[in-house]
Design a protein around this motif. Structure first.
Motif, short mmCIF file in Angstrom:
data_model
loop_
_atom_site.label_atom_id
_atom_site.label_comp_id
_atom_site.label_asym_id
_atom_site.label_seq_id
_atom_site.Cartn_x
_atom_site.Cartn_y
_atom_site.Cartn_z
N VAL A 1 0.85 -1.19 0.00
CA VAL A 1 0.00 0.00 0.00
C VAL A 1 0.89 1.24 0.00
O VAL A 1 1.79 1.35 0.84
N LEU A 2 0.63 2.14 -0.93
CA LEU A 2 1.38 3.39 -0.97
C LEU A 2 0.86 4.31 0.13
O LEU A 2 -0.30 4.70 0.12
N MET A 3 1.73 4.65 1.08
CA MET A 3 1.29 5.45 2.22
C MET A 3 2.48 6.22 2.79
O MET A 3 3.46 5.63 3.23
N ASN A 4 2.38 7.53 2.75
CA ASN A 4 3.36 8.38 3.42
C ASN A 4 2.95 8.47 4.87
O ASN A 4 1.94 9.11 5.20
N ILE A 5 3.70 7.86 5.77
CA ILE A 5 3.32 7.78 7.17
C ILE A 5 3.27 9.16 7.81
O ILE A 5 2.52 9.38 8.77
N SER A 6 4.04 10.09 7.31
CA SER A 6 3.98 11.45 7.84
C SER A 6 2.79 12.24 7.28
O SER A 6 2.49 13.32 7.76
#
Length: 442
Positions: free
Chosen positions: A320-325
């Motif tokens: 899953v493409l996810m920028n945690i910030s």
């Protein structure tokens, strides 16, 4: 609604749903014996009384198209078209073509809305054509023809990418040299613009579309989508992280063993691998006893590679493409149609390796705050602390002033100990990195 209920029950009774399920294209539906009291407790969004109850397999983790890599969206588009073609063979069609009805289960895209299967009416046009283009075709073409990642633009509108935006981005030479591009994008986009700007309320009658042409459009789109490939990009920095980090082969093996041993002890069902890159440590956790893993990473190339790795190994991995910030927020009507990361099914275990320094130094988050956010995602997990003298941290600090006084190992450990029991630690003598496994206190 009564009409919708009658339509669905008829489709269920004819066996078309079972035929679509048997091909792995549609989620299964099992009718439940329900008395009047049970039906009365279940009402629709408009207060409609339930006339029947069905159950479907639970999907461990919902994802959205703007969280997919190119290969995932392409596979979902082809699966959607295959479903539509098979439904037409049985005298049925789909009422829409939203990409949000596609989910990845056991690594494969599957349609999750049996209620959208309805009888085909002779001469009818494809109701979901515009939606398919906006939510499948245009995003794919933007990456395949213009070399731009589609995810940020897609996330900007719940309806997908507009024709105006796509026509402004896509190269004219591609649109005019491709029959499919010219027909499905340029002419279609011009027609959409003409309809939206028309002042007359009376519209010309729509000619009927023979079923053979309906099928031909779907088959031609399937062939067209099948030819699309993401434009080759230079290897991103984090794509090659595993090759340039400060771990030796022996250290990497010990790290894999630590994760596998942790999973064998905790036996988490679903783990979230934050910053999981291509999924090597997710695979170690699965080998140790975890049932499945969601890889959450902000690097598109890593997610693309992880998805291809899953297909090759057949492992229960969901990239899953996810920028945690900057994780996916709640979107849509009342901010509840599409759930943000925190509101989705909770993880049973968490792996957060070599990610804390990116969160704190890369995006200016206080260390304690970053740790607390990670800890609340799952009751058990592993986190890694990377000290400031590590080459990867020094590389981050090379382009900015070191104002991160709180980025210390003692703060890291004390924050975990506030709410969790530290179950195991391993320090790498070679670079002083620290692995910590934890369990939430009852």
């Amino acid at each position: 609604m009564p009409a919708g209920a009658a339509c669905f029950l008829a489709a269920h009774d004819t066996g078309v749903l079972h035929a679509l399920e048997a091909k792995g294209l549609l989620i299964s539906s099992k009718k439940i014996d329900a008395d009047d009291a049970m039906l009365a407790r279940c009402t629709g969004a408009r207060g409609d009384a339930a006339v029947a109850l069905f159950e479907h397999p639970r999907i461990p983790f919902l994802t959205y198209p703007y969280e997919w890599c190119f290969a995932q969206l392409k596979d979902a588009a082809i699966a959607h078209l295959n479903l539509q073609l098979l439904a037409l063979e049985h005298g049925y069609e789909l009422s829409d073509a939203t990409a949000y009805n596609m989910q990845f289960v056991d690594g494969r895209p599957i349609h999750i809305d049996p209620m959208s299967v309805r009888p085909y009416v002779e001469g009818a046009h494809w109701a979901g054509y515009n939606q398919f283009c906006r939510q499948f075709l245009l995003p794919l073409l933007i990456e395949a023809w213009a070399g731009l990642s589609f995810q940020a633009l897609y996330r900007g509108s719940i309806n997908g990418i507009s024709f105006d935006d796509a026509l402004a981005i896509l190269p004219r030479r591609k649109l005019f040299s491709s029959v499919s591009g010219f027909m499905h994008v340029y002419l279609h986009g011009r027609a959409v613009a003409a309809r939206s700007s028309a002042s007359k309320l009376d519209k010309a009658p729509v000619k009927k579309l023979p079923k053979t042409q309906y099928v031909a459009i779907l088959a031609q789109l399937k062939d067209f989508v099948g030819t699309l490939e993401t434009r080759k990009r230079l290897a991103s920095y984090w794509k090659t992280y595993a090759e340039i980090n400060s771990y030796s082969d022996q250290m990497r093996e010990r790290k894999l063993a630590f994760v596998q041993d942790w999973a064998s002890q905790e036996k988490p069902s679903l783990i979230w691998d934050i910053g999981g890159n291509t999924g090597d440590f997710s695979l170690a956790a699965i080998k140790g006893g975890a049932s499945a893993a969601v890889i959450l990473d902000g690097d598109i190339d890593s997610i693309e590679r992880a998805y291809r790795l899953r297909a090759k190994k057949g492992a229960p991995l969901l990239p899953v493409l996810m920028n945690i910030s900057d994780p996916t927020p709640n979107l849509g009507w009342r901010q509840s149609e599409r759930k943000g990361l925190n509101e989705r099914a909770p993880a049973d275990g968490l792996i957060a390796l070599a990610i804390i320094h990116h969160m704190c130094i890369g995006t200016n988050l206080p260390l304690a705050e970053a740790i607390r956010w990670l800890l609340q995602l799952a009751p058990v997990g592993i986190v890694e602390f990377v000290p400031k003298d590590d080459p990867m941290v020094r590389q981050l600090l090379a382009v900015r002033e070191d104002v991160f006084d709180d980025y210390r190992e003692d703060v890291f450990l004390a924050t975990i100990a506030e709410t969790h029991e530290i179950t195991k630690q391993h320090r790498f003598a070679e670079n002083n990195r620290l692995l910590v496994s934890y369990r939430r206190r009852q």
